[in-house]
Design a protein around this motif. Structure first.
Motif, PDB file in Angstrom:
ATOM      1  N   LEU A  52      33.352  33.736  38.343  1.00 60.86           N
ATOM      2  CA  LEU A  52      34.523  34.537  39.255  1.00 60.86           C
ATOM      3  C   LEU A  52      33.828  36.158  39.518  1.00 60.86           C
ATOM      4  O   LEU A  52      34.019  36.429  40.615  1.00 60.86           O
ATOM      5  CB  LEU A  52      35.537  34.932  38.305  1.00 60.86           C
ATOM      6  CG  LEU A  52      36.757  33.854  38.012  1.00 60.86           C
ATOM      7  CD1 LEU A  52      37.361  33.782  36.881  1.00 60.86           C
ATOM      8  CD2 LEU A  52      36.618  33.652  39.357  1.00 60.86           C
ATOM      9  N   SER A  98      32.206  35.666  42.506  1.00 61.53           N
ATOM     10  CA  SER A  98      32.895  35.303  43.958  1.00 61.53           C
ATOM     11  C   SER A  98      33.769  36.328  44.849  1.00 61.53           C
ATOM     12  O   SER A  98      34.118  36.912  46.113  1.00 61.53           O
ATOM     13  CB  SER A  98      33.925  34.043  43.252  1.00 61.53           C
ATOM     14  OG  SER A  98      34.909  33.637  44.830  1.00 61.53           O
ATOM     15  N   PHE A  99      34.274  37.243  43.773  1.00 66.72           N
ATOM     16  CA  PHE A  99      35.299  38.936  44.303  1.00 66.72           C
ATOM     17  C   PHE A  99      34.173  40.016  45.024  1.00 66.72           C
ATOM     18  O   PHE A  99      34.722  41.260  44.952  1.00 66.72           O
ATOM     19  CB  PHE A  99      35.705  39.119  42.752  1.00 66.72           C
ATOM     20  CG  PHE A  99      37.444  38.571  42.876  1.00 66.72           C
ATOM     21  CD1 PHE A  99      36.857  37.091  42.265  1.00 66.72           C
ATOM     22  CD2 PHE A  99      38.446  38.821  43.840  1.00 66.72           C
ATOM     23  CE1 PHE A  99      38.101  36.524  41.838  1.00 66.72           C
ATOM     24  CE2 PHE A  99      39.607  38.255  43.275  1.00 66.72           C
ATOM     25  CZ  PHE A  99      39.675  36.680  43.062  1.00 66.72           C
ATOM     26  N   TYR A 155      31.642  41.427  47.615  1.00 66.17           N
ATOM     27  CA  TYR A 155      31.859  41.137  48.656  1.00 66.17           C
ATOM     28  C   TYR A 155      30.578  42.005  49.735  1.00 66.17           C
ATOM     29  O   TYR A 155      30.044  41.358  50.831  1.00 66.17           O
ATOM     30  CB  TYR A 155      32.749  41.241  49.923  1.00 66.17           C
ATOM     31  CG  TYR A 155      33.900  40.249  49.776  1.00 66.17           C
ATOM     32  CD1 TYR A 155      34.705  39.588  50.975  1.00 66.17           C
ATOM     33  CD2 TYR A 155      34.690  39.801  48.666  1.00 66.17           C
ATOM     34  CE1 TYR A 155      35.538  38.546  50.560  1.00 66.17           C
ATOM     35  CE2 TYR A 155      35.602  38.563  48.570  1.00 66.17           C
ATOM     36  CZ  TYR A 155      35.630  38.106  49.572  1.00 66.17           C
ATOM     37  OH  TYR A 155      36.743  36.755  49.914  1.00 66.17           O
TER      38      TYR A 155
END
Lengths: 207, 657, 116
Positions: free
Chosen positions: B629, B632-633, B635
């Motif tokens: 996670l 995924s977060f 950027y």
């Protein structure tokens, strides 16, 4: 490719930056496709095991005695519909409508969650009837194959929730666009796997 | 309280053997030494920034290389322990159960924790440079793969001192590997160690397929790619189709052991032979996974040191690709004796012999490349020349084994042991060593010492034949694999003694290589040109060691071996420096600490499952999920190397004006 | 290679749709209806007809394979995208090996077992 263009430096960098992102995102989608193919192999191996061990019931219950038709038919149509709604989510994304996109993702996730719920319910019922993972080779293979699919759906649900949060935070960008593309591929793939579970495990089981 | 701690410790730690106490002491001492150095020289930050979090394919390749050399040492010590035990009849050097553990870990480590990482090391060190790319397709995933391998290997090796080693053979055949046959934790270590590193291998396969498909320099069409890149591509194709099968097979065995399943047990309708069918569906392609890159290495080396183009480029490519597909059609030859019927055995015997055809074609291509070439006998070429006869003999005995009726005679005898060591050492190990000698100057900027290398070469080669030729004969004399000892009356004593001497010669060869590396760090011939071998492919067009971004200006390719053609066109004069105006800032991925933490969480989860400590297993899995996670977060994953830095680096290397 | 900046969400968007058009509503609806039909047929075949066992198996497996193709074409858009279709090639090779694994496992392991 970039070298042909005569730009001043900073502009050039910005150009190739965006360009690079486009390439990178499509490359990530390709990598995910290949991952899905490896996942096909994973399920293929589980299917091979299940088919070979299907008759090894060791005097225990068979599929015909255990599988409940309304249950697996309902699971099938729920997952099928969720595959469709995840497609509608992609459609909304292509139109740039972020709220609609999140809406369809929520519908998909709710359908997915009810699929998982039904499957857990099915498993619990079977265990109550004395058909556990350690009853026979057939049941070990059954729980492993169907359970692996269920686990995939559950992981997809958590992932989908994470993506909805990211969409809220960032809107539709080239990165979130790729992520939604990828999860919708994943979701369709799980539906395809389920079709074969439905056919080979359940339909052939109750025949 | 004290009693319960004592009973826990005596089952948790392996006790009662001087070898293992020795290992305990050396592990503790080495760890203390490493920690002391890191604290004393304040190197923690450096280690973390430069190595542990790196996504640079060159550094990851180097880490793979050193980890695999370490594993070669461990697997080699296992081999020498076995050969010592078998040197004479009725030797009491190892206990029977220790011998079982030693041959199990020898096989597993050599294939999965030595050959695979050494291969991935070469993939990483070479492929992006060879195709003119600045990194692999997914640098972050590449780092994840490495750390999964690393922690998987750690978990597996931990079984030596904690809990007890697996001892059901390198492929853990059930029913022996089931709870009924192996109630200890050793098999759990086996399953989780391989499972964790296997996920990494699969990811590496995907990574290199996409790298080769998408990251080639402009103009490098498929039929203009270097042969090593082609071999990596073929090998990666096999990886992505074979490793999921391994994952499933081990997971199924774990379900039997952990949840009381009956897939492969003797009761409950289980079918142990199904495991053997499944594991060889991975296991046979696996040997082609490791040998194809070796073929690619030989192709590069033969062309470079014969100063000729590779002979039969197209047939080489065709052979590689057909081997990669055919490798999925031969697995039953590992269990002809199961008795699944003449039809099945015949089909797989023919497929097995068919795969010898493309392999033979490649041998002829190498020979024809050398024909009328100007051959230079440097270290990489010596290993290549040693490989050819060794592999031909190994291949021929392989075809003998492929004859199903005859296999009933050879099966599980020392004939088989000699055969597969001949293809795996003569093919894979010689190949990777050749590759390491060849690309070492590119990665480190200096050549490995020639004199020490020659000692190592001859020790390895003579040792090899002394060790394994007697084993063919021992097989015919009835000696079966995995026997722990044998009586005087068998008549196997003399040949076994010879074989043991050969094994120790190879061991001494390895010691020479370690010495060679240490010696060359200080005294090795420095490479200032970037092209120490007068080679043909793109990786030699940049400085040694290459700058972090590899290519300041992405090369444009218009023919096969275009670097060589360029050199010929300018009559082997040094390449002209690039004007600074052609340089630009370079887009690169950022380092990340997530991969090592992610893999460490897998390690924790694996350890928890090994001992059935659910709190630990599930907190490890939770850590895995959280790491995903977090990634995924994230950027902000890439950055630009500023133009000034690029100019400075290139000027310092004499590549820009 | 196209030079438009793909990073900006609103800029050059129309162009984007041409390239990465992930199907239309119509395609999704058709795909969905076909999937439903291809799921109902096997149910009817299994529960409502008196076909021979082999006949049923062949029919329902065929339906499953067609549904696989429907999902690939209408939902997963394997026809779209620029450049060579590496994903399709990998998929075909992968499915081929899946068939090899399943079929030959059944063949190899049928020697003394109760495989049906």
């Amino acid at each position: 490719m970039q070298h042909a263009i005569e730009h001043n430096h900073s502009k050039h960098a910005a150009d190739s930056h965006d360009h690079g992102h486009h390439d990178q995102e499509s490359m990530k989608v390709l990598g995910f496709w290949i991952f899905l193919v490896t996942d096909c192999l994973l399920f293929g191996t589980l299917f091979a095991t299940y088919i070979v061990l299907k008759g090894h019931v060791d005097g225990g219950p068979t599929g015909k005695e255990l599988f409940e038709i309304p249950g697996f038919v309902a699971e099938t149509f729920i997952l099928l519909t969720s595959s469709f709604t995840s497609g509608l989510a992609v459609l909304a994304m292509n139109k740039g409508k972020v709220n609609q996109l999140i809406g369809w993702l929520i519908v998909t996730a709710v359908l997915g969650a009810s699929f998982v719920g039904l499957e857990i319910n099915e498993f619990v019922n079977m265990v109550h009837e004395g058909a556990t993972i350690s009853t026979s080779a057939f049941l070990t293979a059954f729980f492993t194959l169907v359970g692996t699919h269920g686990l995939h759906v559950s992981v997809g649900l958590i992932w989908m929730i994470g993506l909805m949060v990211q969409l809220k935070m960032r809107g539709i960008t080239s990165v979130t666009r790729r992520k939604i593309t990828v999860i919708s591929l994943y979701w369709h793939f799980l539906d395809v796997v389920w079709i074969f579970l439905f056919t080979i495990v359940y339909l052939m089981g109750v025949m | 309280m004290y009693a319960s701690i004592k009973s826990f410790a005596s089952s948790f730690f392996v006790t009662g053997d001087p070898l293992i106490y020795g290992a305990d002491v050396s592990i503790v001492l080495t760890s203390i030494a490493v920690l002391f150095v890191l604290f004393y020289f304040k190197k923690w930050g450096w280690l973390w920034r430069e190595w542990l979090t790196t996504v640079d394919h060159k550094k990851i390749g180097i880490m793979y290389l050193f980890a695999s050399l370490l594993m070669l040492f461990r697997g080699g010590v296992d081999a020498l322990l076995m050969r010592t035990q078998l040197a004479l009849p009725n030797v009491q050097f190892l206990q029977a159960d220790h011998y079982n553990a030693v041959f199990t870990t020898h096989g597993t480590i050599m294939i999965l924790f030595m050959a695979m990482p050494m291969m991935f090391g070469l993939f990483n060190m070479v492929v992006p440079l060879q195709i003119g790319a600045r990194d692999v397709a997914y640098p972050f995933l590449n780092s994840v793969s490495f750390w999964l391998f690393f922690f998987g290997a750690m978990l597996f090796n931990l079984s030596f001192v904690i809990g007890g080693s697996p001892d059901a053979g390198w492929l853990s055949y059930p029913p022996l590997s089931e709870m009924s046959g192996s109630p200890g934790v050793g098999e759990n270590f086996y399953i989780w160690g391989i499972q964790i590193s296997g996920i990494g291998s699969l990811a590496t396969g995907i990574n290199f397929i996409v790298t080769i498909l998408k990251m080639r320099a402009p103009g490098m069409k498929f039929m203009k790619m270097p042969m090593f890149t082609w071999s990596v591509f073929s090998s990666s194709i096999i990886i992505i189709f074979a490793f999921p099968i391994l994952t499933v097979t081990l997971a199924l065995l774990f379900i039997d052991r952990y949840m009381g399943g009956h897939l492969f047990t003797m009761d409950g309708g289980g079918f142990p032979m199904m495991y053997i069918n499944l594991i060889w569906m991975w296991g046979h392609p696996e040997v082609y996974i490791v040998v194809l890159p070796a073929f690619g290495i030989f192709s590069e080396i033969v062309a470079t040191f014969s100063r000729k183009r590779i002979f039969g480029y197209k047939s080489m490519v065709f052979a590689l690709l057909s081997i990669s597909i055919l490798s999925f059609f031969t697995w039953v030859h590992h269990f002809f004796t199961m008795g699944s019927g003449a039809d099945v055995n015949v089909a797989f015997a023919i497929a097995t012999m068919a795969i010898g055809i493309p392999t033979g074609a490649k041998v002829f291509n190498w020979l024809f490349t050398m024909f009328r070439g100007r051959i230079r006998l440097e270290q990489p070429m010596m290993w290549t020349l040693a490989f050819i006869p060794c592999f031909v003999v190994g291949g021929a005995t392989g075809v003998m084994l492929a004859v199903a009726p005859a296999d009933y005679q050879y099966h599980n005898s020392y004939f088989l042991i000699a055969h597969f060591h001949q293809v795996l050492i003569g093919g894979v190990v010689f190949g990777y060593l050749a590759g390491i000698y060849y690309w070492w100057p590119k990665l480190f900027g200096f050549k490995l010492n020639e004199r020490l290398g020659k000692y190592a070469f001859w020790l390895w080669n003579i040792g090899f034949y002394v060790c394994f030729m007697p084993q063919y004969a021992l097989g015919f004399m009835g000696m079966t694999r995995r026997v722990y000892t044998y009586g005087w009356d068998m008549g196997w004593g003399p040949l076994n003694l010879v074989s043991t001497i050969g094994a120790f010669l190879m061991g001494i060869g390895f010691v020479f290589q370690v010495w060679q590396i240490l010696y060359s760090v200080k005294y090795g011939e420095r490479d200032t040109t970037g092209d120490p071998w007068n080679a043909r492919t793109l990786e030699w067009s940049i400085p040694s060691p290459p700058p972090m971004y590899n290519f300041a200006v992405v090369p444009v390719v218009d023919e096969r071996d275009s670097f060589w053609e360029d050199k010929e066109r300018r009559d082997f004069a040094p390449a002209p420096p690039v004007p600074v105006s052609k340089l630009e800032s370079i887009h690169m991925p950022k380092n990340s600490g997530v991969p090592i933490i992610f893999a460490a969480c897998w390690f924790i989860a694996g350890f928890g499952f090994v001992f059935d400590w659910k709190w630990m297993a599930f907190s490890g899995l939770a850590g895995v999920g959280i790491s995903l996670l977090v990634r995924s977060f994230t950027y902000d994953t890439d950055y630009y190397v500023p133009l000034e830095e690029v100019i400075e680096t290139e000027k310092a290397a004499g590549r820009a004006v | 290679m196209s030079q438009h900046p793909a990073g900006a969400a609103d800029h050059g968007h129309g162009h984007h749709d041409e390239h990465e058009n992930h199907g239309s509503l119509k395609a999704y609806v058709i795909g969905f209806i076909l999937s439903i039909v291809l799921t109902v047929i096997p149910l009817l075949v299994v529960f409502q007809t008196n076909m021979s066992k082999n006949g049923i198996i062949i029919t329902i497996v065929t339906m499953a394979v067609i549904q696989l193709l429907v999902q690939l074409l209408f939902f997963m858009h394997i026809r779209e995208g620029e450049g060579p279709k590496y994903n399709v090639m990998t998929l075909i090779l992968g499915l081929f090996i899946v068939v090899v694994i399943v079929a030959s496992s059944v063949w190899i392991m049928s020697f003394n077992s109760v495989v049906q």
